[in-house]
Design an enzyme around this catalytic site. Structure first.
Site, PDB file in Angstrom:
ATOM      1  N   GLU A 462       8.234   9.977  -3.925  1.00  0.00           N
ATOM      2  CA  GLU A 462       9.288  10.598  -3.120  1.00  0.00           C
ATOM      3  C   GLU A 462      10.658  10.047  -3.497  1.00  0.00           C
ATOM      4  O   GLU A 462      11.653  10.761  -3.479  1.00  0.00           O
ATOM      5  CB  GLU A 462       9.023  10.417  -1.621  1.00  0.00           C
ATOM      6  CG  GLU A 462       7.712  11.033  -1.121  1.00  0.00           C
ATOM      7  CD  GLU A 462       7.522  12.485  -1.539  1.00  0.00           C
ATOM      8  OE1 GLU A 462       8.516  13.196  -1.768  1.00  0.00           O
ATOM      9  OE2 GLU A 462       6.352  12.909  -1.662  1.00  0.00           O
ATOM     10  N   HIS A 468      16.571  12.370  -8.027  1.00  0.00           N
ATOM     11  CA  HIS A 468      16.941  13.662  -8.601  1.00  0.00           C
ATOM     12  C   HIS A 468      18.052  14.302  -7.749  1.00  0.00           C
ATOM     13  O   HIS A 468      19.021  14.856  -8.263  1.00  0.00           O
ATOM     14  CB  HIS A 468      15.697  14.568  -8.612  1.00  0.00           C
ATOM     15  CG  HIS A 468      15.742  15.683  -9.614  1.00  0.00           C
ATOM     16  ND1 HIS A 468      14.748  16.601  -9.736  1.00  0.00           N
ATOM     17  CD2 HIS A 468      16.657  16.025 -10.535  1.00  0.00           C
ATOM     18  CE1 HIS A 468      15.038  17.467 -10.697  1.00  0.00           C
ATOM     19  NE2 HIS A 468      16.204  17.137 -11.192  1.00  0.00           N
TER      20      HIS A 468
HETATM   21 ZN    ZN Z   1       6.518  15.817  -5.327  1.00  0.00          ZN
END
Ligand code: ZN
Length: 677
Positions: A462, A468
């Protein structure tokens, strides 16, 4: 009314948001947005600055209002909140549909691309191309008659998919196993047995009543010593909603599946795609049908030998030929004997504070950032913590909430979601903010929260999604962070970061017994690492069976011959199945991922993303897993670029070549089998 959902504060005022604020705020924002879109659609000569930037701002505005609501609905649910949340869903969905179907906007985007495309920055051009593509895939550009047919097919598809799901649910709920002899339950855990006893008592039956829900099914085929019980469950489970098994013919999905394939094929053809698979690939990193098929076949050829060897070893361990319902049971025993490492025993070595500081250390070393906790931020629960990320110059780049522990009224599982998306527009700027949500066991009286290694991997996963979102440098919300990223590439950063949770150097830093502080002993570390590749060949072949089946039925459908579902499944099994499958197994009839969910012609993406992640990580292994210049390239080419460029181009820029399957096979210890078959 002083509505915190409409107040332009830097962070949501979670403690002041009440269910009665929700619908009013959403309606107000949607109305304002619609009015503004109405004006924008009539612009004389639209440009990126006069049309698209304002639309991006509107996008951001809805997200600022809705994100805290859907988040609270997931982590602090109540009847009142759920009601206001549900009341808004149709409003939002109507708004998004209108937007996606807007002819004037489609024409305006198109015109900007045609007339001004050359003068735009690459990321701006990509944004428009992306939007134009989505308009086209939604059927906007079609002549009236075809557009109607497309809409009808989509509508019928939604109904058929719901019907498929209903049939599976009814078939699952209708079957139970009544047990009166305690010996038949041998091997099952106490919790499950107690639950079955209560269920029987509720029905005024003696003994135990086992249901066919997924946790029970998995527990029975993994733990039950009785082969009869395992077989009964396996048969009931794999014949749900079909013409075979204990409820043969009731809730049979065969026709529904055929009709789903027919509608998908028709919809794809209306948009001038040869088949549904090619239509689905229009938004993916993989670009062509042969590319996906040869990818899957390559993995199958490489893993077959390893899978066969694993199965032969398992049969010799069991001392008998194994049926499909025996495999999980003996695999569990073999694994226990071989590794004697249990997730529960690892807990004391992974106290959350230690794991977090180790995880942050990994991110700080790789991407030259600093992560600091900030106190005093308004949160939705006292356990929630808040962190800021700064770059090497000490400038803020984003923030995230961490809601780590399980509690009542919180959705299960773990996820990362967008609280605020990054934007830098003429109308204003915002830094990204993320929610990281897990469901770990909370701390006890005299001990911190202790994680299993599975939990640790989840947290790294996560956090990879989080990076990201947070390290994005894209200025436009619709393609910043994880937005607009090809669906088969979006798991790359998360699975990439998982690799660090298995790396000896990192294990040394993130583990430390909560009482003594001693890291996980080397010998246990090695056994833990070895579990990662246990039965990797068998599980790979199983995933490939699902992926090939899914992809082929969505490629090969033809109006003349229909779906040929059973036939294609048989052919796929002949090619890749290692464990013998009984002739009456009808698993496809309950394969909700592809018939009811969003994985149609997309099941391959599980393996696809694993390959990308392993191959990206291999670049780090080649130069040192903390090599700064490799990390910088990963950040520059992939992590910071969001949906602002083609995913394959991004990968090639980072790796210097197209993705290869070798590193994943090596990671699973099956590289040796390559070329052996
Ligand atoms: Zn994922």
């Amino acid at each position: 009314m002083d509505n915190p959902l409409l107040a332009p504060e830097p962070l949501p005022a979670f403690m002041r948001i009440r269910p009665e604020h929700v619908e009013g705020a959403v309606r107000e924002v949607l109305d304002a947005n619609r009015a503004r879109i109405g004006e924008l659609a009539t612009l004389e000569r639209p440009t990126f600055a006069t049309l698209i930037e304002p639309l991006e701002e509107l996008h951001h505005r809805i997200s600022r209002t809705w994100s805290p609501v859907s988040h609270l609905n997931a982590v602090l649910n109540s009847d009142a909140l759920r009601e206001s949340y549900n009341a808004c869903l149709p409003l939002l969905s109507a708004y998004h549909t209108d937007l996606a179907q807007s002819e004037p906007l489609y024409r305006a985007y198109h015109a900007i691309l045609e007339q001004q495309g050359a003068a735009l920055a690459p990321v701006q051009r990509h944004l428009i191309e992306h939007a134009v593509r989505d308009f086209r895939l939604a059927g906007v550009g079609l002549p009236a008659e075809r557009k109607e047919r497309f809409k009808t097919a989509m509508l019928e598809l939604a109904q058929l998919q719901a019907k498929f799901e209903e049939n599976v649910l009814d078939a699952t709920n209708s079957w139970t196993r009544h047990v009166t002899d305690a010996a038949e339950l041998r091997g099952l855990n106490e919790m499950l047995i107690e639950q079955a006893r209560r269920r029987a008592a509720d029905e005024r039956l003696p003994g135990w009543l086992l249901a066919l829900d997924q946790p029970t099914y998995v527990a029975v085929v993994t733990d039950a010593e009785s082969p009869q019980l395992r077989r009964a469950f396996y048969e009931a489970w794999t014949t749900r909603a079909s013409d075979r098994g204990p409820n043969a013919g009731r809730w049979n999905n065969a026709t529904v599946m055929e009709e789903i394939l027919q509608r998908r094929h028709a919809a794809a053809q209306l948009l001038d795609f040869p088949n549904y698979a090619q239509y689905a690939l229009a938004t993916r990193m993989a670009h062509s049908v042969p590319e996906v098929l040869s990818f899957l076949h390559e993995l199958a050829a490489a893993a077959r030998g390893a899978a066969q060897a694993e199965f032969a070893e398992l049969e010799s361990f069991a001392g008998q030929p194994l049926a499909a319902w025996d495999v999980a049971f003996y695999a569990e025993r073999l694994q226990r004997e071989r590794f004697s490492v249990s997730q529960e025993e690892l807990r004391p070595y992974f106290p959350l504070p230690r794991v977090l500081s180790g995880l942050f250390g990994v991110a700080e070393r790789l991407f030259a950032v600093r992560i600091r906790e900030r106190a005093g931020v308004a949160v939705w629960h006292e356990d929630v913590r808040f962190f800021d990320i700064e770059n090497a110059r000490g400038e803020p780049i984003g923030s995230f909430y961490l809601d780590a522990y399980a509690r009542p009224n919180k959705r299960s599982g773990a996820w990362m979601d967008e609280c605020i998306g990054r934007k830098r527009l003429a109308s204003g700027a915002a830094l990204p903010v993320a929610y990281l949500v897990c469901n770990f066991l909370p701390p006890g009286e005299r001990r911190p929260a202790l994680l299993t290694h599975d939990d640790v991997v989840t947290l790294f996963h996560e956090f990879g999604h989080g990076l990201h979102h947070l390290l994005t440098r894209v200025d436009y919300p619709s393609i910043a962070g994880i937005n607009g990223v090809a669906w088969d590439a979006v798991e790359l950063p998360s699975q990439f970061l998982e690799n660090y949770a298995w790396h000896p150097e990192v294990l040394q830093r993130i583990s430390g017994h909560f009482e003594s502080g001693v890291p996980l002993p080397l010998e246990q570390q090695q056994r833990l690492i070895a579990t990662r590749s246990f039965h990797a060949g068998l599980s790979m072949m199983r995933q490939l069976e699902f992926a090939l089946f899914d992809f082929r039925i969505h490629t090969e459908y033809s109006p003349a011959h229909g779906g040929r579902i059973e036939q294609i499944l048989r052919e796929v099994r002949n090619e890749v199945a290692v464990v013998p499958v009984p002739e009456w197994n009808r698993f496809a009839n309950s394969f909700g991922h592809i018939f009811a969910g969003g994985y149609a012609a997309g099941y391959y993406s599980y393996k696809w993303a694993e390959v990308l992640a392993a191959d990206a990580f291999a670049a780090f292994e080649e130069s040192g897993v903390f090599d700064p210049s490799t990390a910088q390239r990963f950040l520059d080419a992939i992590l910071s670029r969001g949906g602002g460029r083609d995913a394959l181009e991004a990968f090639i820029e980072f790796r210097g070549r197209r993705p290869e399957v070798g590193p994943l096979l090596k990671q699973h210890g099956i590289a040796a089998a390559r070329g052996a078959t």
